[in-house]
Design a protein around this motif. Structure first.
Motif, PDB file in Angstrom:
ATOM      1  N   GLN A  74      50.348  53.451  82.025  1.00 30.39           N
ATOM      2  CA  GLN A  74      51.058  53.122  80.787  1.00 30.39           C
ATOM      3  C   GLN A  74      51.828  54.328  80.257  1.00 30.39           C
ATOM      4  OE1 GLN A  74      47.920  51.641  78.283  1.00 30.39           O
ATOM      5  NE2 GLN A  74      48.079  49.566  79.089  1.00 30.39           N
ATOM      6  N   ARG A  75      51.378  55.524  80.572  1.00 33.46           N
ATOM      7  CA  ARG A  75      52.056  56.744  80.111  1.00 33.46           C
ATOM      8  C   ARG A  75      53.129  57.224  81.082  1.00 33.46           C
ATOM      9  NH1 ARG A  75      46.511  59.344  78.158  1.00 33.46           N
ATOM     10  NH2 ARG A  75      46.440  58.372  76.115  1.00 33.46           N
ATOM     11  N   GLY A  76      53.390  56.452  82.118  1.00 32.64           N
ATOM     12  CA  GLY A  76      54.493  56.784  83.012  1.00 32.64           C
ATOM     13  C   GLY A  76      54.098  57.443  84.324  1.00 32.64           C
ATOM     14  N   TYR A  77      52.829  57.568  84.606  1.00 31.53           N
ATOM     15  CA  TYR A  77      52.401  58.128  85.896  1.00 31.53           C
ATOM     16  C   TYR A  77      52.625  57.085  86.980  1.00 31.53           C
ATOM     17  CZ  TYR A  77      50.059  62.105  83.689  1.00 31.53           C
ATOM     18  OH  TYR A  77      49.782  63.253  83.003  1.00 31.53           O
ATOM     19  N   ALA A  78      53.039  57.544  88.150  1.00 31.79           N
ATOM     20  CA  ALA A  78      53.306  56.642  89.276  1.00 31.79           C
ATOM     21  C   ALA A  78      52.579  57.164  90.508  1.00 31.79           C
ATOM     22  CB  ALA A  78      54.797  56.573  89.552  1.00 31.79           C
ATOM     23  N   PRO A  79      52.191  56.260  91.419  1.00 32.89           N
ATOM     24  CA  PRO A  79      51.522  56.711  92.647  1.00 32.89           C
ATOM     25  C   PRO A  79      52.389  57.695  93.417  1.00 32.89           C
ATOM     26  CG  PRO A  79      51.398  54.337  92.437  1.00 32.89           C
ATOM     27  CD  PRO A  79      52.328  54.820  91.367  1.00 32.89           C
ATOM     28  N   CYS A  80      51.742  58.658  94.037  1.00 33.11           N
ATOM     29  CA  CYS A  80      52.466  59.656  94.837  1.00 33.11           C
ATOM     30  C   CYS A  80      52.988  59.023  96.108  1.00 33.11           C
ATOM     31  CB  CYS A  80      51.554  60.811  95.216  1.00 33.11           C
ATOM     32  SG  CYS A  80      51.088  61.793  93.818  1.00 33.11           S
ATOM     33  N   ASN A  81      54.036  59.607  96.636  1.00 32.93           N
ATOM     34  CA  ASN A  81      54.595  59.179  97.908  1.00 32.93           C
ATOM     35  C   ASN A  81      53.577  59.505  98.994  1.00 32.93           C
ATOM     36  OD1 ASN A  81      56.121  58.584 100.094  1.00 32.93           O
ATOM     37  ND2 ASN A  81      57.868  59.837  99.492  1.00 32.93           N
ATOM     38  N   THR A  82      53.175  58.528  99.769  1.00 36.48           N
ATOM     39  CA  THR A  82      52.158  58.751 100.783  1.00 36.48           C
ATOM     40  C   THR A  82      52.744  58.877 102.182  1.00 36.48           C
ATOM     41  OG1 THR A  82      51.800  56.376 100.976  1.00 36.48           O
ATOM     42  CG2 THR A  82      50.356  57.591  99.470  1.00 36.48           C
ATOM     43  N   ARG A  83      54.091  58.914 102.287  1.00 34.53           N
ATOM     44  CA  ARG A  83      54.701  59.081 103.605  1.00 34.53           C
ATOM     45  C   ARG A  83      54.410  60.483 104.128  1.00 34.53           C
ATOM     46  NH1 ARG A  83      60.647  58.312 102.716  1.00 34.53           N
ATOM     47  NH2 ARG A  83      60.092  58.772 100.583  1.00 34.53           N
ATOM     48  N   PRO A  84      54.317  60.651 105.455  1.00 33.25           N
ATOM     49  CA  PRO A  84      54.078  61.999 105.992  1.00 33.25           C
ATOM     50  C   PRO A  84      55.259  62.922 105.700  1.00 33.25           C
ATOM     51  CG  PRO A  84      54.464  60.425 107.758  1.00 33.25           C
ATOM     52  CD  PRO A  84      54.407  59.638 106.482  1.00 33.25           C
ATOM     53  N   LEU A  85      54.982  64.198 105.599  1.00 30.94           N
ATOM     54  CA  LEU A  85      56.028  65.181 105.350  1.00 30.94           C
ATOM     55  C   LEU A  85      56.955  65.267 106.553  1.00 30.94           C
ATOM     56  CD1 LEU A  85      53.890  68.019 103.770  1.00 30.94           C
ATOM     57  CD2 LEU A  85      55.417  66.442 102.593  1.00 30.94           C
ATOM     58  N   PRO A  86      58.245  65.536 106.329  1.00 31.98           N
ATOM     59  CA  PRO A  86      59.165  65.667 107.460  1.00 31.98           C
ATOM     60  C   PRO A  86      58.831  66.902 108.287  1.00 31.98           C
ATOM     61  CG  PRO A  86      60.253  66.237 105.401  1.00 31.98           C
ATOM     62  CD  PRO A  86      58.891  65.715 105.050  1.00 31.98           C
ATOM     63  N   ALA A  87      59.196  66.852 109.542  1.00 33.18           N
ATOM     64  CA  ALA A  87      58.927  67.986 110.438  1.00 33.18           C
ATOM     65  C   ALA A  87      59.767  69.187 110.022  1.00 33.18           C
ATOM     66  CB  ALA A  87      59.237  67.595 111.878  1.00 33.18           C
ATOM     67  N   LEU A  88      59.222  70.367 110.180  1.00 31.66           N
ATOM     68  CA  LEU A  88      59.950  71.586 109.866  1.00 31.66           C
ATOM     69  C   LEU A  88      60.997  71.845 110.932  1.00 31.66           C
ATOM     70  CD1 LEU A  88      56.984  73.875 108.811  1.00 31.66           C
ATOM     71  CD2 LEU A  88      58.655  72.790 107.327  1.00 31.66           C
ATOM     72  N   PRO A  89      62.122  72.449 110.564  1.00 34.55           N
ATOM     73  CA  PRO A  89      63.127  72.768 111.584  1.00 34.55           C
ATOM     74  C   PRO A  89      62.586  73.815 112.546  1.00 34.55           C
ATOM     75  CG  PRO A  89      63.751  73.651 109.440  1.00 34.55           C
ATOM     76  CD  PRO A  89      62.522  72.827 109.238  1.00 34.55           C
ATOM     77  N   ALA A  90      63.125  73.802 113.757  1.00 36.88           N
ATOM     78  CA  ALA A  90      62.669  74.759 114.770  1.00 36.88           C
ATOM     79  C   ALA A  90      63.003  76.181 114.324  1.00 36.88           C
ATOM     80  CB  ALA A  90      63.335  74.454 116.105  1.00 36.88           C
ATOM     81  N   ARG A  91      62.131  77.112 114.626  1.00 37.72           N
ATOM     82  CA  ARG A  91      62.359  78.514 114.270  1.00 37.72           C
ATOM     83  C   ARG A  91      63.422  79.097 115.177  1.00 37.72           C
ATOM     84  NH1 ARG A  91      56.838  81.609 113.382  1.00 37.72           N
ATOM     85  NH2 ARG A  91      57.886  82.482 111.587  1.00 37.72           N
ATOM     86  N   SER A  92      64.188  80.020 114.620  1.00 41.77           N
ATOM     87  CA  SER A  92      65.215  80.655 115.449  1.00 41.77           C
ATOM     88  C   SER A  92      64.552  81.633 116.403  1.00 41.77           C
ATOM     89  CB  SER A  92      66.243  81.366 114.576  1.00 41.77           C
ATOM     90  OG  SER A  92      65.733  82.582 114.126  1.00 41.77           O
ATOM     91  N   SER A  93      65.245  81.972 117.465  1.00 39.62           N
ATOM     92  CA  SER A  93      64.669  82.863 118.468  1.00 39.62           C
ATOM     93  C   SER A  93      64.838  84.335 118.102  1.00 39.62           C
ATOM     94  CB  SER A  93      65.300  82.585 119.834  1.00 39.62           C
ATOM     95  OG  SER A  93      66.699  82.789 119.739  1.00 39.62           O
TER      96      SER A  93
END
Length: 103
Positions: A74-93
């Motif tokens: 009622q105070r405006g709280y909403a369920p958190c996004n439960t999707r998995p986090l996106p993959a991190l970009p590959a590290r540079s060499s």
């Protein structure tokens, strides 16, 4: 306690008011077999505060769980996004530059 698991994590974020809050609820058993309602709340990104309420039975813990969740929604709280986090970009060499050579 029933095999049903009771856990919820809700957030209220309002950039215009610089507000980013979380509220988490969970029903768990204590080490002594009592039913307890665990609450955690605070600013997103912080540890926040915690409270444990021991209840006489699972039904009362569930009533308290649902009552608190209803208040937060009622105070405006909403369920958190439960999707998995996106993959991190590959590290540079490239190798990291030693700190001594920065001056």
């Amino acid at each position: 306690m029933s095999p049903q698991s009771y856990h919820v994590h809700v957030r209220r974020i309002d950039g215009a008011r610089n507000m980013a809050r979380f509220y988490a609820l969970s029903i768990e058993r204590t080490l002594f077999g009592e039913v307890s309602l665990l609450r955690a709340w605070g600013r997103v990104g912080t540890r926040g505060q915690q409270r444990i309420d021991v209840c006489p039975d699972e039904q009362q813990a569930l009533r308290l769980f649902l009552s608190l969740l209803r208040q937060k929604r009622q105070r405006g709280y909403a369920p958190c996004n439960t999707r998995p986090l996106p993959a991190l970009p590959a590290r540079s060499s490239r190798s990291a530059t030693p700190a001594a050579s920065w001056s």
